[in-house]
Write an enzyme that holds these catalytic residues in place. Structure first.
Site, PDB file in Angstrom:
ATOM      1  N   GLY A   1       0.827  -1.309   0.055  1.00 14.30           N
ATOM      2  CA  GLY A   1      -0.078  -0.437  -0.276  1.00 14.30           C
ATOM      3  C   GLY A   1       0.505   1.368   0.008  1.00 14.30           C
TER       4      GLY A   1
ATOM      5  CB  CYS B   1       5.407  -4.273   0.980  1.00 18.25           C
ATOM      6  SG  CYS B   1       6.603  -2.525   0.117  1.00 18.25           S
ATOM      7  CE1 TYR B   2       1.541   1.109   5.735  1.00 21.19           C
ATOM      8  CE2 TYR B   2       0.033  -0.285   5.921  1.00 21.19           C
ATOM      9  CZ  TYR B   2       0.425   0.947   6.586  1.00 21.19           C
ATOM     10  OH  TYR B   2      -0.370   1.149   7.165  1.00 21.19           O
TER      11      TYR B   2
ATOM     12  CG  HIS C   1       5.600  -5.513  -4.734  1.00 26.77           C
ATOM     13  ND1 HIS C   1       4.597  -5.916  -3.898  1.00 26.77           N
ATOM     14  CD2 HIS C   1       6.763  -5.017  -4.271  1.00 26.77           C
ATOM     15  CE1 HIS C   1       4.125  -4.012  -3.310  1.00 26.77           C
ATOM     16  NE2 HIS C   1       5.511  -4.017  -3.992  1.00 26.77           N
TER      17      HIS C   1
ATOM     18  CD  GLU D   1       2.566  -8.440  -5.372  1.00 29.51           C
ATOM     19  OE1 GLU D   1       3.957  -8.573  -4.746  1.00 29.51           O
ATOM     20  OE2 GLU D   1       2.118  -7.536  -4.605  1.00 29.51           O
TER      21      GLU D   1
ATOM     22  CB  SER E   1     -21.758  -6.305 -26.406  1.00 31.34           C
ATOM     23  OG  SER E   1     -20.390  -7.501 -25.981  1.00 31.34           O
TER      24      SER E   1
ATOM     25  CB  VAL F   1     -15.131 -12.098 -24.416  1.00 33.20           C
ATOM     26  CG1 VAL F   1     -14.760 -13.780 -23.562  1.00 33.20           C
ATOM     27  CG2 VAL F   1     -14.098 -12.236 -25.190  1.00 33.20           C
ATOM     28  CG  ASP F   2     -16.330 -10.197 -20.054  1.00 30.43           C
ATOM     29  OD1 ASP F   2     -15.390 -10.469 -20.513  1.00 30.43           O
ATOM     30  OD2 ASP F   2     -15.532  -8.556 -19.420  1.00 30.43           O
ATOM     31  CB  SER F   3     -22.105  -9.744 -22.941  1.00 33.27           C
ATOM     32  OG  SER F   3     -21.418  -9.481 -23.882  1.00 33.27           O
TER      33      SER F   3
ATOM     34  CE  LYS G   1     -12.101  -9.703 -21.700  1.00 31.46           C
ATOM     35  NZ  LYS G   1     -13.199  -8.240 -21.305  1.00 31.46           N
TER      36      LYS G   1
END
Ligand code: XMP
Length: 522
Positions: free
Chosen positions: A61, A88-89, A178, A180, A232, A235-237, A378
């Site tokens: 953070g 980290c934080y 980090h 990640e 639309s 991909v998502d819908s 995603k």
């Protein structure tokens, strides 16, 4: 707590202290097969207990633990008898809360750094050996200067005497770097050691497991109700609709509003996929004249977006009313949208552009929502799409903005300009696919500029539009870098466009990153 948890055994909780990369922690954890959620650090103790995580990760953070009133982890984190990893934080606040100390650092570390491994521990198991020097990614000003009782140093760096720490009995660990981010080469495996070896998670989270669990949940939520879903072509819908269809069949109707701002053959592809391949009930409304009429002479980008957004809702409502309405509205909301809306600052982020398809519709239509992708990132949605039998080209599609080609033609749009743009865009994408580059690129598209330039073709002078090509790499669309095409490739595309698309006689390649640019031109 999200309902999906009833179906999931292993789970980790990530408490967010506002780092830019907290979502990456979650993605790494999910990739290793462990379900996790991100909550603000202010989360209520009782809620955390009820969630019953196998382990907790405290994110980084921007604050300094030395500042009065700076964020702290809820005390319950350290009294639940479960493993904790502070990053980290997160490491710093853990140390301060458990009796160690942290100071501002004269020797700040930002970017690539090296740590010396001075001890072994379960997080480094099989990865880092005592005595080794390992690469990590650092980004800190403060550092831990005294460890709380029970902790020992596992790795040290020039700027951080406690770059990695462990309290084996309580299973508390901390890293100043980090894990990640990809610049910590063993980061993913270090996190995996935490979730699997330390927390004991089995790694059973996968889209193959999610699919039946979510289908069951959709059936329970919807019952005998009727659902409508706006498509639309994205991909998502698409994935949301196919999943819901698998759960409730004909209780679902999809509505596809064609605003006339789609790319070449896009509408046909959507229709073919839904009607022929999946046999999903689909209303297709060709509203291109309505949209193009309303947009005539409009050149301000925000006015374009607002006009399209408002009309979209009107037409959608009209079509929904024609089929007698529905009880539920399905949306392809993803987990990053959910996290954003409960962001740790609680405040809305600055509106750079109004993304019309986020919000608006549900409030107006007073329907309950079905959002089967709410817990997914995603890449998970793409994996789920494949699991559901969607074609690879479909699930791997680049994002396409709701306002479509309207925001890729700066200035006023017209049918002619749209047609010119469609043809240039199709050539560009065809070349990218043929060169096998499509999946390496986050988004690639052509922009038609409202500028005419002089050219020469054959023996004649031309005076036609210029076109810009854009291709960027990104992980979430928030930041982006230009895609470094080989100049021969981009010159070939330019040559094809100028030769094959009447109306364009010049092509430029946009090399602006985001920030300071945005991905779209408007
Ligand atoms: P910008 O241009 O803001 O775009 O850097 C970031 C990402 O968002 C997409 N985008 C939109 N998506 N409705 C959408 O659904 C919109 O109005 C919209 N505007 C931009 C853009 O394509 C990129 O992926």
């Amino acid at each position: 707590m999200s309902d999906i948890l009833e179906q999931i055994v292993d789970r980790v909780l990530i408490l967010d202290f506002g780092s830019q990369v907290t979502q990456l922690i979650a993605r790494r954890v999910r990739e290793s097969g462990v379900y996790c959620e991100i909550w603000p650090f202010t989360a209520d103790a009782e809620r955390i207990r009820t969630y019953a995580p196998q382990g907790i990760i405290l994110s980084g953070g921007p604050s300094s633990v030395a500042l009065a009133g700076s964020p702290r982890a809820p005390d319950v984190v350290f009294s639940m008898d479960i493993p904790v990893l502070g990053i980290c934080y997160g490491q710093q606040t853990m140390c301060v809360q458990l009796g160690g100390s942290v100071e501002g650092n004269d020797h700040q570390e930002f970017g690539r750094a090296h740590v010396d491994v001075v001890e072994n521990c379960r997080i480094t198991d099989g990865l880092w050996e005592k005595g080794a020097r390992e690469q990590v990614w650092m980004s800190h000003g403060d550092r831990v200067t005294a460890l709380p009782p029970g902790f020992r140093a596992v790795a040290v760096s020039e700027g951080a005497p406690f770059a990695m720490i462990a309290d084996d009995d309580r299973r508390f660990y901390g890293v100043q770097f980090h894990p990640e981010v990809i610049h910590t080469p063993h980061g993913t495996q270090l996190l995996r050691n935490f979730t699997h070896a330390v927390c004991g998670c089995s790694g059973g989270w996968s889209m193959a497991a999610f699919r039946p669990a979510e289908i069951k949940r959709i059936r329970e939520i919807v019952g005998e109700g009727r659902v409508i879903c706006g498509l639309s072509g994205g991909v998502d819908s698409t994935v949301a609709a196919v999943l819901i269809h698998e759960a409730i069949g004909d209780q679902l109707t999809c509505i596809f509003v064609d605003h006339g701002l789609l790319r070449q053959s896009e509408a046909e592809q959507v229709l073919a996929m839904f009607r022929d391949r999946f046999n999903i009930k689909l209303v297709h409304r060709d509203a291109s004249d309505l949209f193009l009429g309303a947009l005539e002479g409009v050149s301000d980008p925000e006015v374009k977006r607002k006009t399209i957004g408002k009309l979209f809702i009107d037409v959608f409502e009209e079509e929904a009313a024609k089929i007698g309405g529905a009880d539920f509205l399905a949306q392809g909301t993803l987990y990053p949208d959910v996290i954003e809306s409960i962001s740790f600052t609680g405040g809305p982020s600055v509106t750079i552009k109004s993304h019309h398809n986020v919000g608006g519709l549900p409030e107006r239509m007073r329907m309950k929502l079905v959002e089967p992708l709410r817990e997914l990132f995603k890449d998970e949605v793409r994996a789920l799409g494949l699991e559901l039998g969607l074609p690879k080209e479909m699930v791997g599609r680049h994002p396409f903005p709701g306002p479509g080609l309207a925001i890729r033609i700066p200035g006023a749009i017209s049918k002619d300009r749209l047609e010119i743009l469609r043809r240039a865009d199709a050539i560009y994408l065809e070349e990218i696919r043929n060169a096998g580059l499509y999946d390496e690129i986050w988004q690639a598209f052509a922009v038609l500029l409202p500028v005419r330039t002089v050219g020469v073709m054959g023996d004649g002078r031309t005076y036609d539009f210029a076109c810009a090509l854009r291709a960027v790499t990104s992980t979430d669309g928030m930041t982006a870098d230009v895609y470094p095409f080989d100049i021969k490739f981009i010159a070939r595309v330019a040559n094809r466009i100028v030769n094959e698309v009447r109306g364009i006689n010049r092509v430029a390649y946009d090399i602006t990153s985001k920030p300071p640019g945005t991905i779209e031109w408007e």
